[in-house]
Design an enzyme around this catalytic site. Structure first.
Site, PDB file in Angstrom:
ATOM      1  N   ASP A 121       0.616  -1.031   0.315  1.00  9.19           N
ATOM      2  CA  ASP A 121      -0.487  -0.086   0.102  1.00  9.19           C
ATOM      3  C   ASP A 121       1.073   0.912   0.268  1.00  9.19           C
ATOM      4  OD1 ASP A 121       1.155   0.142   2.995  1.00  9.19           O
ATOM      5  OD2 ASP A 121      -0.921  -0.384   3.719  1.00  9.19           O
ATOM      6  N   GLU A 143       0.001  -8.734  -1.904  1.00  4.42           N
ATOM      7  CA  GLU A 143      -1.027  -7.945  -0.671  1.00  4.42           C
ATOM      8  C   GLU A 143      -2.027  -7.647  -0.663  1.00  4.42           C
ATOM      9  OE1 GLU A 143       1.345  -7.243   3.355  1.00  4.42           O
ATOM     10  OE2 GLU A 143       0.861  -5.673   2.466  1.00  4.42           O
ATOM     11  N   GLU A 157      -2.269   5.141   3.112  1.00  2.93           N
ATOM     12  CA  GLU A 157      -2.231   3.812   2.682  1.00  2.93           C
ATOM     13  C   GLU A 157      -3.421   3.180   2.753  1.00  2.93           C
ATOM     14  OE1 GLU A 157       1.987   4.563   5.002  1.00  2.93           O
ATOM     15  OE2 GLU A 157      -0.344   5.309   4.974  1.00  2.93           O
ATOM     16  N   HIS A 230       5.106   5.210  13.888  1.00  5.94           N
ATOM     17  CA  HIS A 230       5.706   6.390  12.245  1.00  5.94           C
ATOM     18  C   HIS A 230       4.373   6.123  11.784  1.00  5.94           C
ATOM     19  CE1 HIS A 230       4.633   1.962  10.598  1.00  5.94           C
ATOM     20  NE2 HIS A 230       5.085   2.856   9.646  1.00  5.94           N
ATOM     21  N   ARG A 232       0.902   8.264  10.109  1.00  6.46           N
ATOM     22  CA  ARG A 232       1.234   9.662   9.568  1.00  6.46           C
ATOM     23  C   ARG A 232       0.193  10.004  10.345  1.00  6.46           C
ATOM     24  NH1 ARG A 232       2.748  12.828   5.406  1.00  6.46           N
ATOM     25  NH2 ARG A 232       4.261  11.724   3.989  1.00  6.46           N
ATOM     26  N   HIS A 263      11.991   5.984  13.808  1.00  9.34           N
ATOM     27  CA  HIS A 263      11.261   6.161  12.937  1.00  9.34           C
ATOM     28  C   HIS A 263      12.699   7.021  11.300  1.00  9.34           C
ATOM     29  CE1 HIS A 263       9.427   7.279   8.293  1.00  9.34           C
ATOM     30  NE2 HIS A 263       8.683   5.593   8.673  1.00  9.34           N
TER      31      HIS A 263
END
Length: 414
Positions: A121, A143, A157, A230, A232, A263
């Site tokens: 994604d 996936e 994503e 991590h 957003r 990250h």
């Protein structure tokens, strides 16, 4: 394949370059696109299986994640055909999309693949699918079918994956639930194959390279909690809440240790470091903030871990494979199998709830053991071979509009 390193501004040079012939006359040409560390991990078994099936495979790294990927490729025994250098950039998604489109388009034109494979994604996967569409090259989505049901989480994503579904010719779904999601969206069943998740392939391969599991954990003196953050949607207040909870936990329980790989985003890393300032010496020695771990080091950390706390999708799957309980610091997950099999719990980015859940497991060995299922819902480690078997059949029809070689879903042993 010969290796090439491509800069974002070298369009003319990219167009002049030509891939080295492999001698596989008539072989199916497949371009496999990676961009992030999880992409590399999850496509490794697919690349190996495609090569074993006689396909001419071009592995291209977009450069979305640049740090330490060369070591990861070596560990997984992969050799990229081309690696792009996107250069310094800000956090804006539009800028990343634009640079990837500009950089990847001539690579696809030059390779002229019969099939373009994207994973998951990421922004790299979305841009790769778009470029495949622009060049009229059929796209295979590894996936496929994962859904959280909320386009704001994970962001961006969730929507990336839905858009790739609209473009893809082949949909490789890891679980029955992913197949069901695709069917609900009207994806033709004959274009869907249930394969298991390639993350299991990679983990089993990685553990085989690490050797037998030690009789006792390296962290036996402490209950080790591996933490990552991590997403957003967690930037800012969410990461502060996660950090506050973990600080309370390590101060409260004297035999708990925290390993927090930071990250690469400097703002995210700085926020985490700020949370841990001012610890007393006895607590500080049980807290390790580190740069992102190399893949074999992360596998070893999972072997040592008592608990995983994460907002990562892939790490949820890897924790289940390693039989480590996982607390998911999100409101929903596109991998609900982690929850339904009992291996994980959704806690959100909520300091109080996260602390309560850790304490619950700390006080009850039975509750902790119940979150260590003996069977993974993500497959048996042969997903890459299943994917390659489907794509190898595409030799039967080389036209860009072909939908040949697609099988009906089948059960995957866990």
């Amino acid at each position: 394949m010969s290796r090439q390193s491509v800069g974002a501004g070298a369009a003319n040079e990219r167009r002049r370059a030509r891939p080295r012939p492999t001698g596989k006359k008539g072989a199916l040409r497949i371009l496999v696109l990676t961009g992030t560390r999880p992409d590399i991990i999850k496509t490794a078994s697919v690349v190996h299986a495609l090569e074993a099936a006689g396909c001419e495979t071009f592995l291209v790294h977009s450069g979305q994640h640049e740090a330490a990927v060369s070591e990861l490729y070596r560990f997984l025994r992969l050799r990229p055909f081309a690696t792009l250098r996107l250069g310094p950039r800000g956090p804006q998604l539009a800028e990343l999309n634009a640079r990837l489109l500009e950089s990847l388009d001539p690579i696809v034109a030059r390779v002229a693949p019969d099939v373009l494979v994207v994973q998951g994604d990421t922004t790299t996967a979305l841009v790769g699918a778009l470029i495949g569409f622009y060049h009229r090259v059929p796209v295979a989505h590894v996936e496929a079918g994962l859904r959280s049901g909320d386009t704001t989480e994970p962001f961006p994503e969730e929507l990336n994956r839905q858009l790739i579904t609209r473009i893809a010719t082949w949909h490789f779904a890891p679980t029955p639930l992913a197949v069901a999601c695709l069917r609900r969206e009207g994806v033709p069943l004959e274009t869907v194959t249930m394969t298991g998740n390639t993350v299991v392939d990679a983990a089993l391969f990685g553990y085989s390279r690490l050797g037998p599991r030690p009789v006792t954990r390296r962290s036996e003196a402490h209950r080790l909690i591996v933490v990552t953050a991590h997403r957003r949607e967690n930037w800012g207040a969410g990461i502060d809440e996660i950090g506050l909870a973990m600080r309370r936990v390590v101060e409260r329980f004297t035999d708990v240790a925290v390993l927090w790989p930071l990250h690469p985003n400097p703002e995210v890393a700085s926020a985490v470091k700020t949370i841990w300032r001012g610890l007393s010496p006895d607590v500080s020695k049980r807290v390790t903030l580190t740069d992102p771990l190399a893949y074999p080091d992360m596998l070893q950390a999972l072997r040592d871990a008592w608990l995983v706390v994460t907002d990562s999708g892939g790490l949820q799957e890897e924790a289940v494979t390693a039989r480590v309980p996982v607390l998911v610091t999100r409101r929903q997950t596109e991998r609900p199998e982690v929850i339904t099999c009992g291996a994980g719990r959704l806690v959100g980015a909520d300091a109080r709830r996260l602390e309560v859940e850790v304490a619950r497991l700390y006080r009850s060995a039975e509750k902790w053991e119940a979150m260590r299922p003996t069977h993974s819902p993500f497959g048996d480690g042969t997903a890459g071979r299943r994917i390659a078997a489907v794509l190898a059949k595409a030799r039967q029809s080389r036209t860009p509009k072909a939908r040949a070689g697609v099988t009906r879903p089948r059960a995957v042993a866990s």
